[in-house]
Write a protein that holds these residues in place. Structure first.
Motif, PDB file in Angstrom:
ATOM      1  N   VAL A   1       0.846  -1.201   0.000  1.00 46.33           N
ATOM      2  CA  VAL A   1       0.000   0.000   0.000  1.00 46.33           C
ATOM      3  C   VAL A   1       0.883   1.253   0.000  1.00 46.33           C
ATOM      4  CG1 VAL A   1      -1.715   1.325   1.286  1.00 46.33           C
ATOM      5  CG2 VAL A   1      -1.972  -1.150   1.057  1.00 46.33           C
ATOM      6  N   GLU A   2       1.953   1.250   0.783  1.00 49.80           N
ATOM      7  CA  GLU A   2       2.861   2.398   0.804  1.00 49.80           C
ATOM      8  C   GLU A   2       3.487   2.619  -0.566  1.00 49.80           C
ATOM      9  OE1 GLU A   2       5.536   1.508   4.007  1.00 49.80           O
ATOM     10  OE2 GLU A   2       4.022   1.969   5.531  1.00 49.80           O
ATOM     11  N   LEU A   3       3.917   1.552  -1.222  1.00 51.93           N
ATOM     12  CA  LEU A   3       4.502   1.662  -2.564  1.00 51.93           C
ATOM     13  C   LEU A   3       3.472   2.199  -3.547  1.00 51.93           C
ATOM     14  CD1 LEU A   3       6.825   1.122  -4.555  1.00 51.93           C
ATOM     15  CD2 LEU A   3       5.956  -1.214  -4.768  1.00 51.93           C
TER      16      LEU A   3
ATOM     17  N   LYS B   1       1.530   9.129  -6.346  1.00 54.42           N
ATOM     18  CA  LYS B   1       2.525  10.218  -6.272  1.00 54.42           C
ATOM     19  C   LYS B   1       2.351  11.083  -5.020  1.00 54.42           C
ATOM     20  CE  LYS B   1       3.615  10.051 -11.032  1.00 54.42           C
ATOM     21  NZ  LYS B   1       3.941   8.679 -11.108  1.00 54.42           N
ATOM     22  N   THR B   2       2.250  10.424  -3.867  1.00 52.16           N
ATOM     23  CA  THR B   2       2.141  11.135  -2.601  1.00 52.16           C
ATOM     24  C   THR B   2       3.010  10.446  -1.554  1.00 52.16           C
ATOM     25  OG1 THR B   2       0.656  11.901  -0.858  1.00 52.16           O
ATOM     26  CG2 THR B   2       0.033   9.872  -1.960  1.00 52.16           C
ATOM     27  N   ASP B   3       3.658  11.245  -0.723  1.00 54.03           N
ATOM     28  CA  ASP B   3       4.509  10.682   0.329  1.00 54.03           C
ATOM     29  C   ASP B   3       3.720  10.319   1.572  1.00 54.03           C
ATOM     30  OD1 ASP B   3       6.818  10.793  -1.170  1.00 54.03           O
ATOM     31  OD2 ASP B   3       7.306  12.822  -0.522  1.00 54.03           O
ATOM     32  N   THR B   4       2.506  10.843   1.669  1.00 54.69           N
ATOM     33  CA  THR B   4       1.658  10.509   2.812  1.00 54.69           C
ATOM     34  C   THR B   4       0.585   9.526   2.353  1.00 54.69           C
ATOM     35  OG1 THR B   4       0.195  12.376   2.387  1.00 54.69           O
ATOM     36  CG2 THR B   4       2.018  12.756   3.915  1.00 54.69           C
ATOM     37  N   ILE B   5       0.194   8.674   3.256  1.00 56.33           N
ATOM     38  CA  ILE B   5      -0.832   7.689   2.917  1.00 56.33           C
ATOM     39  C   ILE B   5      -2.202   8.327   3.129  1.00 56.33           C
ATOM     40  CG2 ILE B   5      -1.809   5.443   3.505  1.00 56.33           C
ATOM     41  CD1 ILE B   5       0.981   4.599   4.374  1.00 56.33           C
TER      42      ILE B   5
ATOM     43  N   LEU C   1       9.151  -6.808  -6.532  1.00 54.99           N
ATOM     44  CA  LEU C   1      10.410  -7.484  -6.861  1.00 54.99           C
ATOM     45  C   LEU C   1      11.580  -6.506  -6.935  1.00 54.99           C
ATOM     46  CD1 LEU C   1       9.220 -10.088  -9.488  1.00 54.99           C
ATOM     47  CD2 LEU C   1      10.238 -10.568  -7.258  1.00 54.99           C
ATOM     48  N   PHE C   2      11.304  -5.253  -7.295  1.00 57.74           N
ATOM     49  CA  PHE C   2      12.345  -4.242  -7.388  1.00 57.74           C
ATOM     50  C   PHE C   2      12.539  -3.476  -6.090  1.00 57.74           C
ATOM     51  CE2 PHE C   2      10.636  -4.754 -11.687  1.00 57.74           C
ATOM     52  CZ  PHE C   2      11.783  -5.196 -12.323  1.00 57.74           C
ATOM     53  N   TYR C   3      11.453  -3.219  -5.360  1.00 52.66           N
ATOM     54  CA  TYR C   3      11.518  -2.395  -4.166  1.00 52.66           C
ATOM     55  C   TYR C   3      11.758  -3.184  -2.883  1.00 52.66           C
ATOM     56  CZ  TYR C   3      10.065   1.415  -7.103  1.00 52.66           C
ATOM     57  OH  TYR C   3      10.026   2.357  -8.091  1.00 52.66           O
TER      58      TYR C   3
ATOM     59  N   ILE D   1      -5.175  -0.520   5.049  1.00 46.59           N
ATOM     60  CA  ILE D   1      -4.125  -1.230   5.789  1.00 46.59           C
ATOM     61  C   ILE D   1      -4.684  -1.761   7.104  1.00 46.59           C
ATOM     62  CG2 ILE D   1      -1.943  -0.987   7.040  1.00 46.59           C
ATOM     63  CD1 ILE D   1      -1.126   1.098   4.891  1.00 46.59           C
ATOM     64  N   ASP D   2      -5.385  -0.901   7.850  1.00 41.38           N
ATOM     65  CA  ASP D   2      -5.968  -1.317   9.132  1.00 41.38           C
ATOM     66  C   ASP D   2      -6.967  -2.459   8.933  1.00 41.38           C
ATOM     67  OD1 ASP D   2      -4.486   0.648  10.377  1.00 41.38           O
ATOM     68  OD2 ASP D   2      -6.151   2.062  10.499  1.00 41.38           O
TER      69      ASP D   2
END
Length: 99
Positions: A17-19, A26-30, A85-87, A38-39
């Motif tokens: 989900v973060e990725l 294109k956001t650094d915050t979820i 696989l990359f991250y 996620i919860d």
């Protein structure tokens, strides 16, 4: 159990989900809806009737997600899964082979 299968699954869901949010949205915050996802996924994993014997959720005979959340997590996993696989190669490989 710190390294249980359930805890590993929770970690992978969070990472995916973060990725998805970081790269696809294109956001650094979820955003709130993804934080809820996620919860929700973690609660579902905590109450999985198969416990440590569980397989992949997509292959499960019991669909414990509500339709809205199931569609959302499927969208995230379809996008983030191949990119894991990359991250996060170790987590992706362990997840693929159910370890």
């Amino acid at each position: 159990m710190k390294n249980s299968k359930i805890e590993q699954s929770k970690k992978i869901v969070r990472e995916m989900v973060e990725l998805y949010c970081r790269r696809h949205l294109k956001t650094d915050t979820i955003p709130e809806e993804y934080s809820h996802l996620i919860d929700y996924a973690c609660r579902r994993l905590d109450h999985c009737r198969f416990g440590e014997e569980k397989g992949a959720c997509k292959n499960c005979p019991v669909h414990c997600y509500a339709p809205k959340e199931r569609e959302a997590i499927s969208r995230v996993m379809r996008w983030a899964g191949p990119r894991m696989l990359f991250y996060s190669p170790k987590a992706a490989i362990l997840h693929l082979f159910g370890k």
